[in-house]
Design a protein around this motif. Sequence first.
Motif, PDB file in Angstrom:
ATOM      1  N   VAL A 182       3.882   6.910 -14.216  1.00  0.00           N
ATOM      2  CA  VAL A 182       3.733   5.905 -13.170  1.00  0.00           C
ATOM      3  C   VAL A 182       3.151   6.571 -11.921  1.00  0.00           C
ATOM      4  N   ASN A 183       2.073   6.009 -11.406  1.00  0.00           N
ATOM      5  CA  ASN A 183       1.497   6.474 -10.148  1.00  0.00           C
ATOM      6  C   ASN A 183       2.216   5.736  -9.028  1.00  0.00           C
ATOM      7  N   THR A 184       3.310   6.309  -8.572  1.00  0.00           N
ATOM      8  CA  THR A 184       4.145   5.615  -7.588  1.00  0.00           C
ATOM      9  C   THR A 184       3.423   5.431  -6.262  1.00  0.00           C
ATOM     10  N   ALA A 185       2.615   6.404  -5.867  1.00  0.00           N
ATOM     11  CA  ALA A 185       1.904   6.291  -4.593  1.00  0.00           C
ATOM     12  C   ALA A 185       0.962   5.091  -4.602  1.00  0.00           C
ATOM     13  N   ARG A 186       0.253   4.889  -5.709  1.00  0.00           N
ATOM     14  CA  ARG A 186      -0.659   3.752  -5.809  1.00  0.00           C
ATOM     15  C   ARG A 186       0.098   2.427  -5.725  1.00  0.00           C
TER      16      ARG A 186
ATOM     17  N   ASP B 226       2.641  -6.655   1.405  1.00  0.00           N
ATOM     18  CA  ASP B 226       3.945  -6.862   2.035  1.00  0.00           C
ATOM     19  C   ASP B 226       4.950  -7.441   1.042  1.00  0.00           C
ATOM     20  N   VAL B 227       5.058  -6.782  -0.109  1.00  0.00           N
ATOM     21  CA  VAL B 227       6.000  -7.194  -1.148  1.00  0.00           C
ATOM     22  C   VAL B 227       6.775  -5.964  -1.623  1.00  0.00           C
ATOM     23  N   VAL B 228       7.738  -6.208  -2.490  1.00  0.00           N
ATOM     24  CA  VAL B 228       8.439  -5.134  -3.193  1.00  0.00           C
ATOM     25  C   VAL B 228       8.131  -5.273  -4.669  1.00  0.00           C
ATOM     26  N   LEU B 229       7.725  -4.191  -5.292  1.00  0.00           N
ATOM     27  CA  LEU B 229       7.458  -4.183  -6.727  1.00  0.00           C
ATOM     28  C   LEU B 229       8.631  -3.542  -7.459  1.00  0.00           C
ATOM     29  N   ARG B 230       8.916  -4.052  -8.637  1.00  0.00           N
ATOM     30  CA  ARG B 230       9.950  -3.438  -9.488  1.00  0.00           C
ATOM     31  C   ARG B 230       9.334  -3.143 -10.843  1.00  0.00           C
ATOM     32  N   LEU B 231       9.414  -1.886 -11.243  1.00  0.00           N
ATOM     33  CA  LEU B 231       8.930  -1.504 -12.562  1.00  0.00           C
ATOM     34  C   LEU B 231       9.946  -1.948 -13.603  1.00  0.00           C
ATOM     35  N   ILE B 232       9.543  -2.807 -14.510  1.00  0.00           N
ATOM     36  CA  ILE B 232      10.486  -3.392 -15.470  1.00  0.00           C
ATOM     37  C   ILE B 232      10.891  -2.392 -16.557  1.00  0.00           C
TER      38      ILE B 232
ATOM     39  N   HIS C 285      14.306   4.288  -5.219  1.00  0.00           N
ATOM     40  CA  HIS C 285      13.643   3.404  -4.268  1.00  0.00           C
ATOM     41  C   HIS C 285      12.545   4.188  -3.546  1.00  0.00           C
ATOM     42  N   HIS C 286      11.305   3.828  -3.832  1.00  0.00           N
ATOM     43  CA  HIS C 286      10.162   4.483  -3.208  1.00  0.00           C
ATOM     44  C   HIS C 286       9.787   3.713  -1.940  1.00  0.00           C
ATOM     45  N   ARG C 287       9.617   4.441  -0.844  1.00  0.00           N
ATOM     46  CA  ARG C 287       9.372   3.808   0.456  1.00  0.00           C
ATOM     47  C   ARG C 287       7.968   4.100   0.960  1.00  0.00           C
ATOM     48  N   ASP C 288       7.477   3.210   1.815  1.00  0.00           N
ATOM     49  CA  ASP C 288       6.182   3.440   2.444  1.00  0.00           C
ATOM     50  C   ASP C 288       6.360   4.327   3.674  1.00  0.00           C
TER      51      ASP C 288
ATOM     52  N   GLY D 127       9.127   3.590   6.049  1.00  0.00           N
ATOM     53  CA  GLY D 127      10.495   3.654   5.561  1.00  0.00           C
ATOM     54  C   GLY D 127      10.973   2.421   4.826  1.00  0.00           C
ATOM     55  N   ARG D 128      10.089   1.472   4.574  1.00  0.00           N
ATOM     56  CA  ARG D 128      10.477   0.247   3.864  1.00  0.00           C
ATOM     57  C   ARG D 128      10.338   0.444   2.362  1.00  0.00           C
ATOM     58  N   VAL D 129      11.326  -0.042   1.613  1.00  0.00           N
ATOM     59  CA  VAL D 129      11.274   0.051   0.156  1.00  0.00           C
ATOM     60  C   VAL D 129      10.129  -0.799  -0.361  1.00  0.00           C
ATOM     61  N   ARG D 130       9.269  -0.198  -1.173  1.00  0.00           N
ATOM     62  CA  ARG D 130       8.122  -0.907  -1.735  1.00  0.00           C
ATOM     63  C   ARG D 130       8.105  -0.915  -3.258  1.00  0.00           C
ATOM     64  N   LEU D 131       8.834   0.021  -3.867  1.00  0.00           N
ATOM     65  CA  LEU D 131       8.843   0.097  -5.325  1.00  0.00           C
ATOM     66  C   LEU D 131      10.234   0.515  -5.787  1.00  0.00           C
ATOM     67  N   VAL D 132      10.776  -0.234  -6.725  1.00  0.00           N
ATOM     68  CA  VAL D 132      12.068   0.091  -7.331  1.00  0.00           C
ATOM     69  C   VAL D 132      11.811   0.487  -8.778  1.00  0.00           C
ATOM     70  N   GLN D 133      12.262   1.673  -9.133  1.00  0.00           N
ATOM     71  CA  GLN D 133      12.017   2.217 -10.466  1.00  0.00           C
ATOM     72  C   GLN D 133      13.342   2.608 -11.098  1.00  0.00           C
ATOM     73  N   ASP D 134      13.653   2.019 -12.231  1.00  0.00           N
ATOM     74  CA  ASP D 134      14.917   2.314 -12.898  1.00  0.00           C
ATOM     75  C   ASP D 134      14.853   3.682 -13.562  1.00  0.00           C
ATOM     76  N   GLY D 135      15.977   4.384 -13.556  1.00  0.00           N
ATOM     77  CA  GLY D 135      16.075   5.680 -14.219  1.00  0.00           C
ATOM     78  C   GLY D 135      17.434   5.823 -14.865  1.00  0.00           C
ATOM     79  N   PRO D 136      17.606   6.825 -15.720  1.00  0.00           N
ATOM     80  CA  PRO D 136      18.887   6.990 -16.405  1.00  0.00           C
ATOM     81  C   PRO D 136      20.001   7.370 -15.434  1.00  0.00           C
TER      82      PRO D 136
END
Length: 218
Positions: free
Chosen positions: A14-18, A27-33, A124-127, A130-139
């Motif tokens: 996953v290219n989290t920066a992109r 101006d949204v939050v993305l969640r990787l399913i 939680h990846h932030r811009d 400091g705002r959360v922009r991407l939520v990525q689930d992990g073990p």
Amino acid sequence: ARRQRQMCIGDRDVNTARLVRAARRQDVVLRLIPRIGDFVVPGTPVLAVHGGSVPPPRRLRYAVSVSVERTLHQDLAFGLRQLADIALRALSTSVNDPTTAVQCLDRIVQFLAAVAHLPLGPVHHRDRDGRVRLVQDGPEWDDLVDLAFEEIRWCVAGSPQVTRRLMAGLDDLLLLVPEDRRKSLVRHRALLVQTVERTVAVAADREFALLPDRQGIG
């Protein structure tokens, strides 16, 4: 958002920066399913969008790399999966190589000790603001402990070399991990004791098989 490449079946990278940049512009939050390493059925959603409209596809293109095989890159659990598989093959009746299983446990315990104090679970990846922009689930920690020990524990009956090494590994980890991560280790230790007590008839043999030994048997 959907990824339409029909040959892509495994979430690998996953290219989290992109994705963070794309979510910030919209101006949204993305969640990787899917989680890294999950099987991805072609045509099923890969990203969920919260708080607004879907970013333009050109901004999401190539942000999630998929392949026909899992890789160690960004896949925290895959190394444990490989070690557990090697140990299981070594413990099979056709191979019967407990020393290899013990060597796998050496690395499994080393891995868990290395991540014992790290934050696990959702990331939680932030811009830059400091705002959360991407939520990525992990073990979670318990997921890794179960992956490391569950299947191996089912196959150790009759192999005191492996039960002794497993007991030592669990005891070492219990000394290292924070209090809130002890429960799953205590569970596996208790179940290992139950397995040996159920399958080994002689009391002296049970005592020998449950004696912690980092070398298995010398």
